[in-house]
Design a protein around this motif. Structure first.
Motif, PDB file in Angstrom:
ATOM      1  N   ARG B  11       0.845  -1.190   0.000  1.00 28.41           N
ATOM      2  CA  ARG B  11       0.000   0.000   0.000  1.00 28.41           C
ATOM      3  C   ARG B  11       0.883   1.243   0.000  1.00 28.41           C
ATOM      4  O   ARG B  11       1.837   1.324   0.754  1.00 28.41           O
ATOM      5  N   GLN B  12       0.546   2.183  -0.810  1.00 25.79           N
ATOM      6  CA  GLN B  12       1.302   3.427  -0.841  1.00 25.79           C
ATOM      7  C   GLN B  12       0.384   4.568  -0.424  1.00 25.79           C
ATOM      8  O   GLN B  12      -0.798   4.373  -0.197  1.00 25.79           O
ATOM      9  N   THR B  13       0.960   5.760  -0.345  1.00 23.60           N
ATOM     10  CA  THR B  13       0.161   6.909   0.047  1.00 23.60           C
ATOM     11  C   THR B  13      -0.946   7.133  -0.996  1.00 23.60           C
ATOM     12  O   THR B  13      -0.704   7.041  -2.189  1.00 23.60           O
ATOM     13  N   ARG B  14      -2.105   7.380  -0.493  1.00 26.15           N
ATOM     14  CA  ARG B  14      -3.179   7.629  -1.448  1.00 26.15           C
ATOM     15  C   ARG B  14      -4.169   8.607  -0.843  1.00 26.15           C
ATOM     16  O   ARG B  14      -4.239   8.770   0.379  1.00 26.15           O
ATOM     17  N   ILE B  15      -4.886   9.252  -1.682  1.00 21.76           N
ATOM     18  CA  ILE B  15      -5.876  10.220  -1.227  1.00 21.76           C
ATOM     19  C   ILE B  15      -7.227   9.728  -1.703  1.00 21.76           C
ATOM     20  O   ILE B  15      -7.392   9.359  -2.867  1.00 21.76           O
ATOM     21  N   SER B  16      -8.141   9.679  -0.763  1.00 18.36           N
ATOM     22  CA  SER B  16      -9.465   9.263  -1.214  1.00 18.36           C
ATOM     23  C   SER B  16     -10.519  10.220  -0.674  1.00 18.36           C
ATOM     24  O   SER B  16     -10.365  10.784   0.419  1.00 18.36           O
ATOM     25  N   LEU B  17     -11.525  10.434  -1.435  1.00 17.88           N
ATOM     26  CA  LEU B  17     -12.636  11.278  -1.018  1.00 17.88           C
ATOM     27  C   LEU B  17     -13.855  10.376  -0.881  1.00 17.88           C
ATOM     28  O   LEU B  17     -14.133   9.549  -1.750  1.00 17.88           O
ATOM     29  N   THR B  18     -14.545  10.504   0.236  1.00 18.58           N
ATOM     30  CA  THR B  18     -15.711   9.655   0.450  1.00 18.58           C
ATOM     31  C   THR B  18     -16.953  10.527   0.616  1.00 18.58           C
ATOM     32  O   THR B  18     -16.955  11.447   1.432  1.00 18.58           O
ATOM     33  N   PHE B  19     -17.955  10.258  -0.128  1.00 20.68           N
ATOM     34  CA  PHE B  19     -19.240  10.961   0.027  1.00 20.68           C
ATOM     35  C   PHE B  19     -20.216   9.991   0.669  1.00 20.68           C
ATOM     36  O   PHE B  19     -20.394   8.883   0.184  1.00 20.68           O
ATOM     37  N   ARG B  20     -20.801  10.401   1.764  1.00 22.35           N
ATOM     38  CA  ARG B  20     -21.697   9.500   2.471  1.00 22.35           C
ATOM     39  C   ARG B  20     -23.144   9.950   2.362  1.00 22.35           C
ATOM     40  O   ARG B  20     -23.452  11.125   2.361  1.00 22.35           O
ATOM     41  N   TRP B  21     -23.971   8.939   2.308  1.00 18.46           N
ATOM     42  CA  TRP B  21     -25.407   9.206   2.276  1.00 18.46           C
ATOM     43  C   TRP B  21     -25.991   8.564   3.535  1.00 18.46           C
ATOM     44  O   TRP B  21     -25.881   7.361   3.719  1.00 18.46           O
TER      45      TRP B  21
END
Lengths: 125, 302
Positions: B11-21
């Motif tokens: 696993r490397q550095t990563r950016i994730s965006l999460t939209f929750r409902w």
């Protein structure tokens, strides 16, 4: 598969099957290999088996000749009988064929002398 | 859909965006192992279907692939297993459940030994290895749904098998099978891999566990990948097997691929408690070379 092993196999774990015993044998290749005779062992192991099932199994693959249908008292002292029992228990082997569940008709293949008793999750109780 | 993979990627550095409902009502998601609404209801044990898929991918399929190589690394039975099986009374029926390549089958002609195994590759090796043994035979079977008659065994050995079941319910079910197959007062020797490896030869002193955890996701389930020859950091994990093809020159051949086997490693007393739960009375319990071992007996029906 030796007939001593067949004596212990059942398809009872199949869904809807009550006893699943004994499994019918359908053999396409039966092998007879000479195995060292240990009369004491044969005498001791026979009470743990279902003798009638063994007889029917041996008969179904053509190896019941000279084998009594029922056990006689003091069979463990009868060397001639023990030799015959030894032969059907350990020397006669079903190499290819299949076993069939007496209730559901489900078949279990025997290949290279090994019966495959694996079931799918959907088939089990 | 069945996903079959043995690839692992660090696993490397990563950016994730999460939209929750935000939603209400009972959860209907398909990620049962990650969902807290499910774990609250079932004490955190894996759902059977997920556990079964995990074992199919990371136990059964792996053993089929490594059978040949695995078998070349397993020659000698463990001394404590031999000690147990040598004491078996003449005329007894012994089942070796999860027999692998049959290394624990004794060269004894005065007992009946039936070797049961799920992997067809290992069974072929087993069949060959026990050819010289008078009263031994092989059956392909599953410990959870074993097609053997009730109470048919005087003695059962189940060596390094139960740790491959991925839920507590399935480990219990496997032990229930052992209980069912044993005759009353029949004895079993069961061994599993221990979480604590400090008193075994398994650990390499020069090696310490990776601080960066590697994880693999299997069917929505995150599992840590163990660093071989180091102390276990988790109880449920994947252990790498570096597959080498059989060669004449043992030094030749770099590992061709790495396969991951699932293990649940046991705490002290954990196996004992599971045995007691299914009605197997623990007679002796000991630690041997990184394994927890239990000798137990099927109690008489009250």
């Amino acid at each position: 598969m030796k007939l001593i092993t067949h004596n212990m196999l059942t398809s009872k774990c199949l869904k809807g099957v009550v006893t699943g015993y004994p499994l019918a044998i359908n053999a396409t290749y039966v092998k007879v290999t000479e195995v060292g005779f240990d009369p004491e062992f044969i005498g001791r192991v026979i009470p743990k088996l279902d003798w009638e099932v063994l007889w029917v199994a041996a008969d179904s693959i053509g190896h019941s000749e000279g084998l009594p249908k029922t056990l006689e008292p003091k069979f463990e002292e009868n060397e001639e009988f023990l030799k015959k029992a030894h032969r059907v228990l350990l020397e006669v082997e079903v190499e290819e064929g299949h076993l069939t569940c007496p209730e559901s008709g489900r078949q279990f293949p025997i290949s290279k002398g090994i019966p495959n008793m694996l079931l799918n999750e959907a088939e089990v109780q | 859909m069945k996903v079959i993979t043995s690839d692992t990627v660090p696993r490397q550095t990563r950016i994730s965006l999460t939209f929750r409902w935000t939603r209400s009502g009972p959860c209907e998601c398909s990620y049962k192992t990650l969902c807290d609404s499910v774990s609250k209801a079932s004490d955190g044990d894996l759902e059977d279907q997920i556990a079964s898929n995990l074992e199919e991918l990371h136990v059964h399929q792996v053993y089929e692939q490594i059978a040949g190589h695995f078998s070349t690394t397993r020659h000698k039975p463990w001394p404590r297993v031999v000690e147990f099986t040598q004491r078996v009374q003449p005329g007894a029926v012994l089942l070796d459940l999860g027999c692998g390549n049959g290394k624990n089958i004794l060269h004894r002609s005065d007992i009946l030994q039936i070797a049961g195994e799920r992997s067809s590759g290992l069974l072929v090796e087993c069949k060959e290895n026990i050819r010289e043994v008078n009263a031994a035979d092989c059956v392909r079977l599953d410990l959870l749904h074993s097609c053997l008659r009730d109470s048919c065994a005087d003695v059962i050995i189940c060596i390094a098998v139960i740790h491959h079941f991925s839920s507590r319910a399935r480990r219990l079910q496997a032990l229930t099978t052992i209980h069912r197959l044993l005759r009353t007062n029949g004895q079993a020797l069961i061994t599993v891999w221990a979480k604590d490896q400090t008193k075994s030869n398994y650990l390499l002193k020069t090696k310490s566990p990776n601080t960066e955890d590697r994880q693999v996701t299997v069917a929505g389930l995150n599992l840590p990948v163990h660093e071989n020859r180091t102390q276990f950091q988790y109880k449920d994990l994947l252990v790498p097997w570096k597959l080498r093809r059989k060669t004449d020159n043992k030094l030749a051949g770099q590992p061709e691929s790495t396969l991951l086997r699932f293990y649940h490693v046991f705490e002290e007393g954990e196996l004992d408690r599971l045995c007691e739960e299914v009605g197997l009375e623990v007679e002796r319990s000991f630690y041997e070379e990184g394994n927890w071992c239990v000798v137990c007996k099927k109690r008489e029906v009250q």
